[in-house]
Design an enzyme around this catalytic site. Structure first.
Site, short mmCIF file in Angstrom:
data_model
loop_
_atom_site.label_atom_id
_atom_site.label_comp_id
_atom_site.label_asym_id
_atom_site.label_seq_id
_atom_site.Cartn_x
_atom_site.Cartn_y
_atom_site.Cartn_z
N LYS A 212 0.83 -1.20 0.00
CA LYS A 212 0.00 0.00 0.00
C LYS A 212 0.87 1.26 0.00
O LYS A 212 1.81 1.36 0.79
CB LYS A 212 -0.92 -0.01 1.23
CG LYS A 212 -1.88 -1.19 1.21
CD LYS A 212 -2.83 -1.16 2.38
CE LYS A 212 -3.88 -2.26 2.23
NZ LYS A 212 -4.82 -2.27 3.35
N CYS A 434 -15.77 -0.67 7.92
CA CYS A 434 -15.55 -1.54 6.75
C CYS A 434 -16.88 -2.22 6.40
O CYS A 434 -17.82 -2.19 7.19
CB CYS A 434 -14.48 -2.57 7.07
SG CYS A 434 -15.09 -3.92 8.10
N CYS A 440 -18.29 -9.57 3.03
CA CYS A 440 -16.89 -9.96 3.22
C CYS A 440 -16.80 -11.32 3.89
O CYS A 440 -17.35 -11.51 4.99
CB CYS A 440 -16.15 -8.92 4.05
SG CYS A 440 -14.45 -9.41 4.35
N CYS A 479 -13.29 -7.55 11.40
CA CYS A 479 -12.25 -8.53 11.72
C CYS A 479 -10.94 -7.77 11.93
O CYS A 479 -10.87 -6.57 11.66
CB CYS A 479 -12.12 -9.56 10.60
SG CYS A 479 -11.04 -9.08 9.24
N CYS A 483 -9.25 -3.00 7.72
CA CYS A 483 -9.38 -2.28 6.45
C CYS A 483 -9.63 -0.78 6.60
O CYS A 483 -9.29 -0.02 5.70
CB CYS A 483 -10.47 -2.92 5.60
SG CYS A 483 -9.99 -4.53 4.97
FE1 SF4 Z 1 -13.59 -7.75 5.69
FE2 SF4 Z 1 -12.09 -7.63 7.85
FE3 SF4 Z 1 -11.66 -5.90 5.86
FE4 SF4 Z 1 -13.81 -5.70 7.34
S1 SF4 Z 1 -11.68 -5.45 8.07
S2 SF4 Z 1 -13.75 -5.62 5.11
S3 SF4 Z 1 -14.31 -7.79 7.83
S4 SF4 Z 1 -11.37 -8.11 5.78
#
Ligand code: SF4
Length: 572
Positions: A212, A434, A440, A479, A483
Protein backbone atom coordinates in the site's frame (compact mmCIF):
# COMPACT_ATOMS: atom_id res chain seq x y z
CA UNK A 1 29.55 -39.84 9.77
CA UNK A 2 29.99 -36.38 8.33
CA UNK A 3 30.90 -33.49 10.71
CA UNK A 4 29.17 -30.99 8.47
CA UNK A 5 26.49 -29.09 10.36
CA UNK A 6 22.98 -30.12 9.46
CA UNK A 7 21.35 -27.62 7.16
CA UNK A 8 17.80 -26.85 8.15
CA UNK A 9 15.45 -27.40 5.26
CA UNK A 10 14.19 -24.14 3.76
CA UNK A 11 10.67 -23.39 4.95
CA UNK A 12 8.06 -24.34 2.40
CA UNK A 13 6.64 -21.61 0.23
CA UNK A 14 3.03 -20.71 0.87
CA UNK A 15 0.36 -22.10 -1.45
CA UNK A 16 -0.15 -18.71 -3.05
CA UNK A 17 3.55 -18.52 -3.92
CA UNK A 18 3.38 -21.89 -5.70
CA UNK A 19 0.33 -20.71 -7.59
CA UNK A 20 2.04 -17.54 -8.78
CA UNK A 21 5.15 -19.52 -9.76
CA UNK A 22 3.04 -21.91 -11.78
CA UNK A 23 1.20 -19.21 -13.69
CA UNK A 24 2.88 -15.81 -13.65
CA UNK A 25 0.50 -14.64 -16.37
CA UNK A 26 -2.15 -14.54 -13.62
CA UNK A 27 -4.61 -15.93 -16.17
CA UNK A 28 -5.48 -19.13 -14.30
CA UNK A 29 -8.64 -20.59 -15.75
CA UNK A 30 -10.53 -17.33 -15.41
CA UNK A 31 -11.44 -17.03 -19.08
CA UNK A 32 -12.70 -20.61 -19.26
CA UNK A 33 -14.86 -20.19 -16.15
CA UNK A 34 -16.26 -16.95 -17.52
CA UNK A 35 -17.15 -18.65 -20.77
CA UNK A 36 -18.83 -21.56 -18.99
CA UNK A 37 -22.40 -20.47 -18.29
CA UNK A 38 -22.90 -23.49 -15.99
CA UNK A 39 -20.06 -22.46 -13.65
CA UNK A 40 -21.33 -20.37 -10.76
CA UNK A 41 -17.93 -19.81 -9.17
CA UNK A 42 -14.22 -19.66 -9.86
CA UNK A 43 -12.02 -22.49 -8.57
CA UNK A 44 -10.10 -22.14 -5.30
CA UNK A 45 -6.89 -21.45 -7.24
CA UNK A 46 -8.55 -18.88 -9.44
CA UNK A 47 -9.94 -17.19 -6.33
CA UNK A 48 -6.37 -16.02 -5.79
CA UNK A 49 -5.75 -14.97 -9.40
CA UNK A 50 -8.97 -12.94 -9.72
CA UNK A 51 -7.77 -10.64 -6.94
CA UNK A 52 -5.00 -9.40 -9.23
CA UNK A 53 -7.76 -8.60 -11.73
CA UNK A 54 -9.52 -6.48 -9.12
CA UNK A 55 -12.31 -8.59 -7.70
CA UNK A 56 -13.12 -11.03 -4.90
CA UNK A 57 -15.37 -14.05 -4.94
CA UNK A 58 -17.84 -13.79 -2.08
CA UNK A 59 -21.21 -15.15 -1.07
CA UNK A 60 -24.14 -13.45 0.56
CA UNK A 61 -23.69 -14.52 4.17
CA UNK A 62 -27.27 -13.60 5.03
CA UNK A 63 -28.39 -16.36 2.69
CA UNK A 64 -26.02 -19.14 3.74
CA UNK A 65 -28.72 -21.06 5.57
CA UNK A 66 -30.47 -21.66 2.27
CA UNK A 67 -27.29 -22.42 0.30
CA UNK A 68 -24.33 -20.43 -0.98
CA UNK A 69 -25.10 -17.71 -3.48
CA UNK A 70 -21.90 -16.54 -5.15
CA UNK A 71 -21.46 -12.85 -5.76
CA UNK A 72 -18.44 -10.68 -6.50
CA UNK A 73 -16.97 -7.47 -5.17
CA UNK A 74 -15.18 -5.42 -7.83
CA UNK A 75 -12.74 -2.62 -6.92
CA UNK A 76 -11.04 -0.09 -9.17
CA UNK A 77 -7.88 2.01 -9.01
CA UNK A 78 -8.20 5.76 -8.71
CA UNK A 79 -4.96 7.49 -7.71
CA UNK A 80 -5.85 10.20 -5.21
CA UNK A 81 -9.53 9.32 -5.62
CA UNK A 82 -9.93 11.71 -8.55
CA UNK A 83 -12.93 10.93 -10.78
CA UNK A 84 -13.95 12.80 -13.92
CA UNK A 85 -17.65 13.60 -14.30
CA UNK A 86 -17.82 11.19 -17.24
CA UNK A 87 -16.30 8.41 -15.15
CA UNK A 88 -18.65 9.09 -12.25
CA UNK A 89 -21.69 8.70 -14.45
CA UNK A 90 -20.36 5.42 -15.83
CA UNK A 91 -19.55 4.09 -12.35
CA UNK A 92 -22.98 5.07 -11.02
CA UNK A 93 -24.68 3.41 -13.96
CA UNK A 94 -22.61 0.23 -13.48
CA UNK A 95 -23.69 0.03 -9.83
CA UNK A 96 -27.31 0.11 -10.93
CA UNK A 97 -26.91 -2.35 -13.79
CA UNK A 98 -24.51 -4.90 -12.39
CA UNK A 99 -24.20 -4.29 -8.63
CA UNK A 100 -26.57 -3.87 -5.73
CA UNK A 101 -27.49 -0.31 -6.74
CA UNK A 102 -24.95 1.21 -4.34
CA UNK A 103 -21.45 2.54 -4.84
CA UNK A 104 -19.06 1.99 -1.99
CA UNK A 105 -16.27 4.45 -1.34
CA UNK A 106 -13.28 2.62 0.10
CA UNK A 107 -10.89 3.82 2.78
CA UNK A 108 -8.25 3.95 0.03
CA UNK A 109 -10.07 6.37 -2.27
CA UNK A 110 -11.49 3.89 -4.75
CA UNK A 111 -14.92 2.53 -5.66
CA UNK A 112 -16.28 -0.92 -4.92
CA UNK A 113 -19.22 -2.53 -6.67
CA UNK A 114 -20.87 -5.12 -4.44
CA UNK A 115 -23.27 -7.94 -5.23
CA UNK A 116 -22.10 -8.43 -8.83
CA UNK A 117 -23.14 -11.75 -10.34
CA UNK A 118 -20.76 -13.74 -12.54
CA UNK A 119 -22.26 -12.80 -15.86
CA UNK A 120 -22.02 -9.11 -14.91
CA UNK A 121 -18.23 -9.27 -14.43
CA UNK A 122 -17.31 -9.05 -18.11
CA UNK A 123 -19.39 -5.99 -19.01
CA UNK A 124 -18.57 -4.30 -15.71
CA UNK A 125 -14.78 -4.61 -16.02
CA UNK A 126 -14.88 -3.71 -19.70
CA UNK A 127 -16.89 -0.56 -18.99
CA UNK A 128 -14.53 0.47 -16.20
CA UNK A 129 -11.60 0.13 -18.61
CA UNK A 130 -13.47 1.95 -21.36
CA UNK A 131 -13.91 4.85 -18.93
CA UNK A 132 -10.09 5.00 -18.66
CA UNK A 133 -10.01 3.54 -15.17
CA UNK A 134 -8.93 -0.02 -14.36
CA UNK A 135 -9.39 -2.78 -11.85
CA UNK A 136 -5.94 -4.29 -12.58
CA UNK A 137 -4.00 -4.68 -9.33
CA UNK A 138 -6.77 -3.17 -7.23
CA UNK A 139 -6.36 -6.32 -5.09
CA UNK A 140 -3.72 -9.12 -5.02
CA UNK A 141 -0.02 -9.30 -4.16
CA UNK A 142 0.89 -6.08 -5.94
CA UNK A 143 1.04 -2.32 -5.39
CA UNK A 144 -2.58 -1.28 -4.77
CA UNK A 145 -4.35 2.01 -5.42
CA UNK A 146 -2.13 4.97 -4.55
CA UNK A 147 -3.65 7.40 -2.08
CA UNK A 148 -3.08 11.15 -2.06
CA UNK A 149 -4.65 14.24 -0.51
CA UNK A 150 -7.17 15.50 -3.04
CA UNK A 151 -9.13 18.14 -1.14
CA UNK A 152 -8.66 21.37 -3.10
CA UNK A 153 -7.34 24.39 -1.21
CA UNK A 154 -5.85 22.41 1.67
CA UNK A 155 -2.38 23.05 0.24
CA UNK A 156 -0.75 24.71 -2.75
CA UNK A 157 0.93 21.36 -3.38
CA UNK A 158 -2.22 19.32 -4.01
CA UNK A 159 -2.07 19.33 -7.82
CA UNK A 160 1.61 18.38 -8.02
CA UNK A 161 1.17 15.62 -5.45
CA UNK A 162 -1.89 14.27 -7.26
CA UNK A 163 0.12 14.16 -10.49
CA UNK A 164 2.91 12.32 -8.67
CA UNK A 165 0.48 9.80 -7.18
CA UNK A 166 -0.88 9.04 -10.66
CA UNK A 167 2.68 8.61 -11.95
CA UNK A 168 3.66 6.19 -9.18
CA UNK A 169 0.39 4.27 -9.61
CA UNK A 170 1.13 3.82 -13.33
CA UNK A 171 4.77 2.88 -12.82
CA UNK A 172 3.96 0.22 -10.22
CA UNK A 173 1.30 -1.54 -12.28
CA UNK A 174 2.12 -5.14 -13.14
CA UNK A 175 2.45 -5.83 -16.85
CA UNK A 176 0.46 -9.10 -16.90
CA UNK A 177 -1.19 -9.11 -20.31
CA UNK A 178 -3.86 -11.62 -19.31
CA UNK A 179 -5.87 -8.81 -17.75
CA UNK A 180 -6.34 -6.96 -21.00
CA UNK A 181 -6.79 -10.15 -22.96
CA UNK A 182 -9.65 -11.30 -20.75
CA UNK A 183 -11.43 -8.09 -19.88
CA UNK A 184 -10.61 -5.54 -22.55
CA UNK A 185 -9.78 -7.35 -25.78
CA UNK A 186 -11.78 -10.50 -25.04
CA UNK A 187 -9.06 -12.67 -26.62
CA UNK A 188 -8.41 -16.34 -25.97
CA UNK A 189 -5.62 -16.97 -23.50
CA UNK A 190 -2.72 -18.84 -25.07
CA UNK A 191 -2.13 -21.59 -22.53
CA UNK A 192 1.17 -22.52 -24.07
CA UNK A 193 2.56 -19.07 -23.53
CA UNK A 194 2.47 -18.96 -19.74
CA UNK A 195 6.02 -19.86 -18.85
CA UNK A 196 8.12 -17.03 -20.29
CA UNK A 197 6.10 -14.30 -18.61
CA UNK A 198 8.21 -12.36 -16.14
CA UNK A 199 7.21 -8.94 -15.00
CA UNK A 200 10.14 -6.49 -15.30
CA UNK A 201 9.42 -5.09 -11.84
CA UNK A 202 7.69 -7.92 -10.01
CA UNK A 203 9.56 -10.91 -11.44
CA UNK A 204 7.71 -14.23 -11.70
CA UNK A 205 5.97 -14.27 -8.36
CA UNK A 206 4.92 -10.66 -7.73
CA UNK A 207 5.02 -9.54 -4.09
CA UNK A 208 4.71 -11.65 -0.94
CA UNK A 209 1.47 -9.78 -0.08
CA UNK A 210 -0.34 -6.54 -0.78
CA UNK A 211 1.63 -3.30 -0.92
CA UNK A 212 0.00 0.00 0.00
CA UNK A 213 1.29 3.41 -1.05
CA UNK A 214 0.20 6.91 -0.04
CA UNK A 215 1.26 10.54 -0.33
CA UNK A 216 0.66 13.16 2.37
CA UNK A 217 1.02 16.91 2.56
CA UNK A 218 1.69 18.21 6.09
CA UNK A 219 0.11 19.41 8.28
CA UNK A 220 -2.88 17.28 7.09
CA UNK A 221 -2.57 13.54 7.58
CA UNK A 222 -5.88 12.59 5.95
CA UNK A 223 -4.33 9.52 4.30
CA UNK A 224 -3.04 8.02 7.58
CA UNK A 225 0.42 8.08 6.05
CA UNK A 226 2.07 6.03 8.81
CA UNK A 227 -0.19 3.03 8.10
CA UNK A 228 1.19 2.49 4.60
CA UNK A 229 3.90 0.12 3.38
CA UNK A 230 5.31 3.01 1.36
CA UNK A 231 4.69 6.65 2.21
CA UNK A 232 5.77 9.90 0.59
CA UNK A 233 5.49 13.11 2.57
CA UNK A 234 5.66 16.19 0.33
CA UNK A 235 8.20 18.84 1.32
CA UNK A 236 7.60 22.27 -0.19
CA UNK A 237 10.41 24.15 -1.90
CA UNK A 238 11.38 27.01 0.47
CA UNK A 239 12.11 29.18 -2.58
CA UNK A 240 8.70 28.44 -4.07
CA UNK A 241 6.16 27.08 -1.56
CA UNK A 242 3.78 26.12 -4.38
CA UNK A 243 6.26 23.51 -5.68
CA UNK A 244 7.26 20.11 -4.29
CA UNK A 245 10.99 20.06 -3.57
CA UNK A 246 11.05 16.40 -2.72
CA UNK A 247 9.64 13.78 -0.39
CA UNK A 248 10.40 12.24 2.94
CA UNK A 249 10.33 8.49 2.48
CA UNK A 250 8.39 6.33 4.95
CA UNK A 251 8.22 2.54 4.90
CA UNK A 252 6.88 -0.33 6.94
CA UNK A 253 3.47 0.77 8.19
CA UNK A 254 0.54 -1.63 8.19
CA UNK A 255 -2.65 -2.43 10.05
CA UNK A 256 -3.60 -6.09 9.74
CA UNK A 257 -3.18 -8.62 12.52
CA UNK A 258 -4.76 -11.89 13.60
CA UNK A 259 -6.56 -12.42 16.90
CA UNK A 260 -4.48 -14.49 19.30
CA UNK A 261 -1.34 -14.42 17.13
CA UNK A 262 1.32 -12.28 18.80
CA UNK A 263 3.57 -12.52 15.73
CA UNK A 264 1.12 -10.26 13.92
CA UNK A 265 0.53 -6.64 14.88
CA UNK A 266 -0.24 -3.21 13.48
CA UNK A 267 2.80 -0.98 13.00
CA UNK A 268 3.54 2.65 12.16
CA UNK A 269 6.03 3.32 9.39
CA UNK A 270 9.66 4.39 9.87
CA UNK A 271 10.96 7.62 8.35
CA UNK A 272 13.94 6.66 6.17
CA UNK A 273 15.11 9.97 4.69
CA UNK A 274 14.53 12.65 2.06
CA UNK A 275 15.02 12.60 -1.71
CA UNK A 276 14.43 15.11 -4.51
CA UNK A 277 11.20 14.92 -6.48
CA UNK A 278 12.94 13.82 -9.70
CA UNK A 279 13.88 10.50 -8.06
CA UNK A 280 10.31 9.61 -7.05
CA UNK A 281 9.79 6.67 -9.40
CA UNK A 282 13.27 5.25 -8.68
CA UNK A 283 12.56 5.29 -4.97
CA UNK A 284 9.05 3.82 -5.29
CA UNK A 285 10.41 0.96 -7.38
CA UNK A 286 13.38 0.46 -5.05
CA UNK A 287 11.13 0.02 -2.00
CA UNK A 288 8.86 -2.33 -3.90
CA UNK A 289 11.83 -4.40 -5.12
CA UNK A 290 13.36 -4.58 -1.63
CA UNK A 291 10.03 -5.90 -0.35
CA UNK A 292 9.83 -8.30 -3.29
CA UNK A 293 13.27 -9.64 -2.38
CA UNK A 294 13.00 -9.83 1.43
CA UNK A 295 9.31 -10.28 2.30
CA UNK A 296 8.35 -13.61 3.87
CA UNK A 297 6.97 -15.94 1.20
CA UNK A 298 6.44 -18.88 3.54
CA UNK A 299 3.79 -17.45 5.85
CA UNK A 300 1.20 -15.02 4.49
CA UNK A 301 0.32 -13.81 7.97
CA UNK A 302 3.91 -12.65 8.35
CA UNK A 303 4.46 -11.48 4.79
CA UNK A 304 3.81 -7.72 4.91
CA UNK A 305 6.67 -5.25 4.54
CA UNK A 306 6.18 -4.03 8.13
CA UNK A 307 7.68 -7.27 9.47
CA UNK A 308 10.82 -6.80 7.35
CA UNK A 309 11.29 -3.31 8.82
CA UNK A 310 10.56 -4.51 12.36
CA UNK A 311 12.92 -7.48 12.21
CA UNK A 312 15.79 -6.15 10.11
CA UNK A 313 15.64 -2.50 11.16
CA UNK A 314 15.13 0.79 9.36
CA UNK A 315 18.87 1.42 8.75
CA UNK A 316 19.30 -1.95 7.05
CA UNK A 317 16.22 -1.42 4.92
CA UNK A 318 17.33 2.07 3.92
CA UNK A 319 20.55 0.54 2.55
CA UNK A 320 18.57 -1.97 0.54
CA UNK A 321 16.49 0.85 -0.92
CA UNK A 322 19.57 2.95 -1.69
CA UNK A 323 21.27 0.04 -3.45
CA UNK A 324 18.25 -0.49 -5.67
CA UNK A 325 17.59 3.22 -6.28
CA UNK A 326 21.26 3.92 -7.06
CA UNK A 327 21.69 6.91 -4.75
CA UNK A 328 21.76 7.77 -1.06
CA UNK A 329 18.86 9.32 0.78
CA UNK A 330 19.41 12.61 2.59
CA UNK A 331 18.36 13.10 6.22
CA UNK A 332 14.59 13.51 6.50
CA UNK A 333 13.31 17.09 6.20
CA UNK A 334 11.31 18.50 9.13
CA UNK A 335 7.60 17.66 8.85
CA UNK A 336 4.75 18.25 11.24
CA UNK A 337 1.27 16.75 11.10
CA UNK A 338 -1.43 18.37 13.21
CA UNK A 339 -4.71 16.82 12.03
CA UNK A 340 -6.42 14.14 10.00
CA UNK A 341 -9.93 13.83 8.59
CA UNK A 342 -12.00 15.58 5.95
CA UNK A 343 -13.38 19.05 5.32
CA UNK A 344 -17.17 19.35 5.04
CA UNK A 345 -19.48 21.96 3.52
CA UNK A 346 -18.71 24.62 0.91
CA UNK A 347 -15.22 26.11 0.71
CA UNK A 348 -13.63 28.45 -1.78
CA UNK A 349 -10.64 27.14 -3.75
CA UNK A 350 -7.59 29.32 -4.38
CA UNK A 351 -8.66 29.66 -8.03
CA UNK A 352 -11.98 31.25 -7.00
CA UNK A 353 -14.08 28.17 -7.64
CA UNK A 354 -15.64 26.12 -4.82
CA UNK A 355 -15.58 22.63 -3.43
CA UNK A 356 -18.17 20.84 -1.34
CA UNK A 357 -17.23 18.18 1.20
CA UNK A 358 -20.05 15.68 1.66
CA UNK A 359 -20.34 13.20 4.49
CA UNK A 360 -21.16 9.69 3.23
CA UNK A 361 -22.25 7.35 6.02
CA UNK A 362 -19.96 4.28 6.01
CA UNK A 363 -18.88 5.30 2.49
CA UNK A 364 -22.06 3.89 0.96
CA UNK A 365 -23.58 5.99 -1.83
CA UNK A 366 -27.19 4.84 -1.94
CA UNK A 367 -30.78 6.00 -1.86
CA UNK A 368 -32.89 5.55 1.25
CA UNK A 369 -36.41 6.73 2.09
CA UNK A 370 -35.07 9.93 3.66
CA UNK A 371 -31.80 10.57 1.75
CA UNK A 372 -31.34 9.91 -1.94
CA UNK A 373 -27.61 10.56 -2.16
CA UNK A 374 -27.06 8.34 -5.21
CA UNK A 375 -29.77 10.03 -7.24
CA UNK A 376 -28.73 13.50 -6.09
CA UNK A 377 -25.09 12.98 -7.08
CA UNK A 378 -26.08 11.61 -10.46
CA UNK A 379 -28.33 14.58 -11.17
CA UNK A 380 -25.66 17.07 -10.05
CA UNK A 381 -22.88 15.50 -12.09
CA UNK A 382 -25.14 15.11 -15.14
CA UNK A 383 -26.26 18.70 -14.97
CA UNK A 384 -23.11 20.54 -13.90
CA UNK A 385 -20.30 18.15 -14.94
CA UNK A 386 -18.38 18.72 -11.70
CA UNK A 387 -15.38 16.63 -10.71
CA UNK A 388 -15.79 14.07 -7.92
CA UNK A 389 -13.02 13.21 -5.48
CA UNK A 390 -13.05 10.40 -2.95
CA UNK A 391 -11.45 11.04 0.42
CA UNK A 392 -9.42 8.63 2.56
CA UNK A 393 -12.21 8.67 5.15
CA UNK A 394 -14.82 7.32 2.70
CA UNK A 395 -16.39 10.71 2.04
CA UNK A 396 -16.82 12.61 -1.19
CA UNK A 397 -15.91 16.02 -2.59
CA UNK A 398 -17.49 17.90 -5.47
CA UNK A 399 -14.52 19.89 -6.78
CA UNK A 400 -13.89 22.84 -9.10
CA UNK A 401 -17.47 24.07 -8.82
CA UNK A 402 -18.12 27.46 -10.48
CA UNK A 403 -19.71 30.06 -8.23
CA UNK A 404 -22.71 30.27 -10.59
CA UNK A 405 -23.87 26.69 -9.92
CA UNK A 406 -23.16 26.48 -6.20
CA UNK A 407 -26.66 27.37 -5.07
CA UNK A 408 -28.26 25.00 -7.55
CA UNK A 409 -26.16 22.12 -6.19
CA UNK A 410 -27.17 23.03 -2.63
CA UNK A 411 -30.83 23.05 -3.74
CA UNK A 412 -30.54 19.73 -5.58
CA UNK A 413 -29.04 18.10 -2.51
CA UNK A 414 -31.75 19.56 -0.25
CA UNK A 415 -34.41 18.20 -2.61
CA UNK A 416 -32.99 14.73 -1.92
CA UNK A 417 -32.77 15.13 1.86
CA UNK A 418 -29.09 16.07 2.08
CA UNK A 419 -28.01 19.24 3.91
CA UNK A 420 -24.68 20.88 3.11
CA UNK A 421 -24.29 22.55 6.51
CA UNK A 422 -24.45 20.56 9.76
CA UNK A 423 -24.48 17.36 7.74
CA UNK A 424 -24.19 15.12 10.78
CA UNK A 425 -22.76 15.07 14.30
CA UNK A 426 -19.09 15.83 14.92
CA UNK A 427 -18.39 12.29 16.10
CA UNK A 428 -20.26 10.61 13.22
CA UNK A 429 -18.45 12.53 10.53
CA UNK A 430 -15.13 11.39 12.01
CA UNK A 431 -16.15 7.73 11.83
CA UNK A 432 -15.46 4.92 9.40
CA UNK A 433 -16.56 1.30 9.05
CA UNK A 434 -15.55 -1.54 6.75
CA UNK A 435 -18.26 -3.52 4.89
CA UNK A 436 -17.93 -6.87 6.75
CA UNK A 437 -21.35 -8.63 6.72
CA UNK A 438 -22.96 -9.79 4.56
CA UNK A 439 -20.39 -9.63 1.75
CA UNK A 440 -16.89 -9.96 3.22
CA UNK A 441 -15.97 -13.57 3.80
CA UNK A 442 -13.54 -12.64 6.58
CA UNK A 443 -15.97 -10.69 8.76
CA UNK A 444 -16.37 -12.05 12.29
CA UNK A 445 -18.88 -9.41 13.40
CA UNK A 446 -21.08 -6.76 11.83
CA UNK A 447 -19.41 -3.47 10.95
CA UNK A 448 -21.11 -1.27 8.33
CA UNK A 449 -24.54 -2.38 9.55
CA UNK A 450 -23.60 -2.02 13.24
CA UNK A 451 -21.81 1.31 13.40
CA UNK A 452 -24.85 3.59 12.86
CA UNK A 453 -26.46 2.19 16.02
CA UNK A 454 -23.19 2.31 17.97
CA UNK A 455 -22.80 5.96 16.98
CA UNK A 456 -26.41 6.64 18.07
CA UNK A 457 -25.47 5.32 21.51
CA UNK A 458 -22.22 7.26 21.57
CA UNK A 459 -23.93 10.50 20.54
CA UNK A 460 -26.40 10.03 23.40
CA UNK A 461 -23.58 9.50 25.90
CA UNK A 462 -21.65 12.50 24.63
CA UNK A 463 -24.78 14.68 24.77
CA UNK A 464 -25.50 13.57 28.33
CA UNK A 465 -21.95 14.53 29.29
CA UNK A 466 -22.09 17.87 27.46
CA UNK A 467 -19.42 16.68 25.00
CA UNK A 468 -21.38 16.77 21.72
CA UNK A 469 -19.03 19.28 20.13
CA UNK A 470 -15.92 17.18 20.76
CA UNK A 471 -14.49 15.16 17.89
CA UNK A 472 -13.51 11.57 18.61
CA UNK A 473 -12.22 9.44 15.75
CA UNK A 474 -14.24 6.20 15.78
CA UNK A 475 -13.57 3.27 13.46
CA UNK A 476 -15.08 -0.20 13.29
CA UNK A 477 -14.04 -3.32 11.43
CA UNK A 478 -15.58 -6.77 11.29
CA UNK A 479 -12.25 -8.53 11.72
CA UNK A 480 -8.66 -7.72 12.74
CA UNK A 481 -7.46 -7.16 9.15
CA UNK A 482 -8.12 -3.51 9.83
CA UNK A 483 -9.38 -2.28 6.45
CA UNK A 484 -10.44 1.13 7.83
CA UNK A 485 -7.34 1.50 9.98
CA UNK A 486 -9.06 0.95 13.36
CA UNK A 487 -5.75 0.80 15.22
CA UNK A 488 -5.21 4.53 14.64
CA UNK A 489 -8.68 5.51 15.92
CA UNK A 490 -9.32 7.12 19.27
CA UNK A 491 -12.04 4.51 19.76
CA UNK A 492 -11.57 1.40 17.65
CA UNK A 493 -13.97 -1.54 17.49
CA UNK A 494 -12.55 -4.73 15.99
CA UNK A 495 -14.86 -7.70 15.41
CA UNK A 496 -13.91 -10.70 17.49
CA UNK A 497 -16.92 -13.00 17.08
CA UNK A 498 -20.57 -12.55 16.18
CA UNK A 499 -21.85 -9.56 18.20
CA UNK A 500 -18.50 -9.18 20.03
CA UNK A 501 -15.78 -6.57 19.62
CA UNK A 502 -12.37 -5.78 21.01
CA UNK A 503 -12.39 -2.13 22.09
CA UNK A 504 -9.32 0.04 21.50
CA UNK A 505 -8.56 3.46 22.98
CA UNK A 506 -5.71 5.84 22.17
CA UNK A 507 -4.48 7.27 18.90
CA UNK A 508 -4.62 11.02 18.43
CA UNK A 509 -6.06 13.71 16.20
CA UNK A 510 -3.31 13.49 13.59
CA UNK A 511 -3.02 9.71 13.16
CA UNK A 512 0.52 9.55 14.46
CA UNK A 513 0.18 6.87 17.14
CA UNK A 514 -1.32 3.42 17.46
CA UNK A 515 -4.09 2.85 19.96
CA UNK A 516 -4.19 -0.02 22.43
CA UNK A 517 -6.65 -2.74 23.36
CA UNK A 518 -8.77 -1.65 26.31
CA UNK A 519 -11.27 -4.50 26.53
CA UNK A 520 -11.61 -7.78 24.64
CA UNK A 521 -14.76 -9.53 23.41
CA UNK A 522 -17.31 -6.97 24.55
CA UNK A 523 -20.86 -7.69 23.48
CA UNK A 524 -22.40 -5.06 21.21
CA UNK A 525 -25.03 -4.19 23.82
CA UNK A 526 -22.33 -3.69 26.48
CA UNK A 527 -20.06 -1.37 24.51
CA UNK A 528 -21.32 1.83 26.10
CA UNK A 529 -21.02 0.33 29.59
CA UNK A 530 -17.29 0.12 28.95
CA UNK A 531 -16.91 3.45 27.18
CA UNK A 532 -19.16 5.81 29.15
CA UNK A 533 -17.13 5.81 32.40
CA UNK A 534 -13.95 6.67 30.47
CA UNK A 535 -15.75 9.47 28.61
CA UNK A 536 -16.85 10.88 31.96
CA UNK A 537 -13.30 10.78 33.31
CA UNK A 538 -12.05 12.46 30.14
CA UNK A 539 -14.52 15.29 30.62
CA UNK A 540 -13.56 15.74 34.25
CA UNK A 541 -9.82 15.10 34.21
CA UNK A 542 -8.51 16.15 30.81
CA UNK A 543 -5.93 18.83 30.25
CA UNK A 544 -7.07 21.93 28.34
CA UNK A 545 -7.76 20.90 24.73
CA UNK A 546 -6.79 17.26 25.34
CA UNK A 547 -8.52 14.84 22.99
CA UNK A 548 -10.03 11.55 24.11
CA UNK A 549 -7.31 9.32 22.62
CA UNK A 550 -4.32 11.10 24.15
CA UNK A 551 -6.18 11.28 27.48
CA UNK A 552 -6.51 7.51 27.58
CA UNK A 553 -2.80 7.14 26.75
CA UNK A 554 -1.80 9.62 29.46
CA UNK A 555 -4.17 8.54 32.24
CA UNK A 556 -6.11 5.33 31.62
CA UNK A 557 -3.48 2.92 30.32
CA UNK A 558 -0.77 3.91 32.85
CA UNK A 559 -3.27 3.07 35.59
CA UNK A 560 -4.00 -0.28 33.99
CA UNK A 561 -0.27 -0.99 33.67
CA UNK A 562 0.41 0.03 37.27
CA UNK A 563 -2.40 -2.20 38.53
CA UNK A 564 -1.04 -5.12 36.47
CA UNK A 565 2.49 -4.55 37.80
CA UNK A 566 1.19 -4.52 41.39
CA UNK A 567 -0.65 -7.81 40.96
CA UNK A 568 1.51 -10.71 42.21
CA UNK A 569 2.32 -13.28 39.57
CA UNK A 570 0.47 -16.57 40.13
CA UNK A 571 2.54 -19.26 41.86
CA UNK A 572 2.32 -22.90 40.93
FE1 SF4 B 1 -13.59 -7.75 5.69
FE2 SF4 B 1 -12.09 -7.63 7.85
FE3 SF4 B 1 -11.66 -5.90 5.86
FE4 SF4 B 1 -13.81 -5.70 7.34
S1 SF4 B 1 -11.68 -5.45 8.07
S2 SF4 B 1 -13.75 -5.62 5.11
S3 SF4 B 1 -14.31 -7.79 7.83
S4 SF4 B 1 -11.37 -8.11 5.78
Amino acid sequence: MSDAPAIAPAPALSKNELLKQRDPTLAGDIAATLANAEAVRFSDDDEQFIKFHGFYQQDDRDKRKTGKEYIFMVRNRLPGGVVTPEQYLVFDDLATRYGNNTLRLTSRQAFQWHGVVKKGLGPLLKAINDSLSTTLAACGDVARNVMAPSTPATSALVDEVLADSALVSRELLPRATSYHQIWVDGNEIDLGNRQPAEDPLYGRTYLPRKFKTAFAIPPLNDVDIFTNCLGFVAIADPANPARVLGYNLLAGGGMGMSHGNKETYPRVADVLGFFPRARLVDVAKAVLMAYRDFGDRTNRKHARLKYVLEEKGAAWFREQVEQRAGFRLEPAAPMHFTKQGDTFGWHRQTDGRWFLGLYVETGRVKDTATRQLKTALRRIVEKHRVEVRLTPSQNLILANVPEAVRDDITALLAEHGIPVENQTSVVRRASMACPSMPTCGLGLAESERAIPGVLDDLERELAALGLSDEEIIVRMTGCPNGCVRPYMAEIGFVGRAPNKYNVYFGGDGASLALNREYRASVKREDLMKEIAPVLRRWRDERLPGERFGPFTARVVFPEIDAAAAATPAPTH
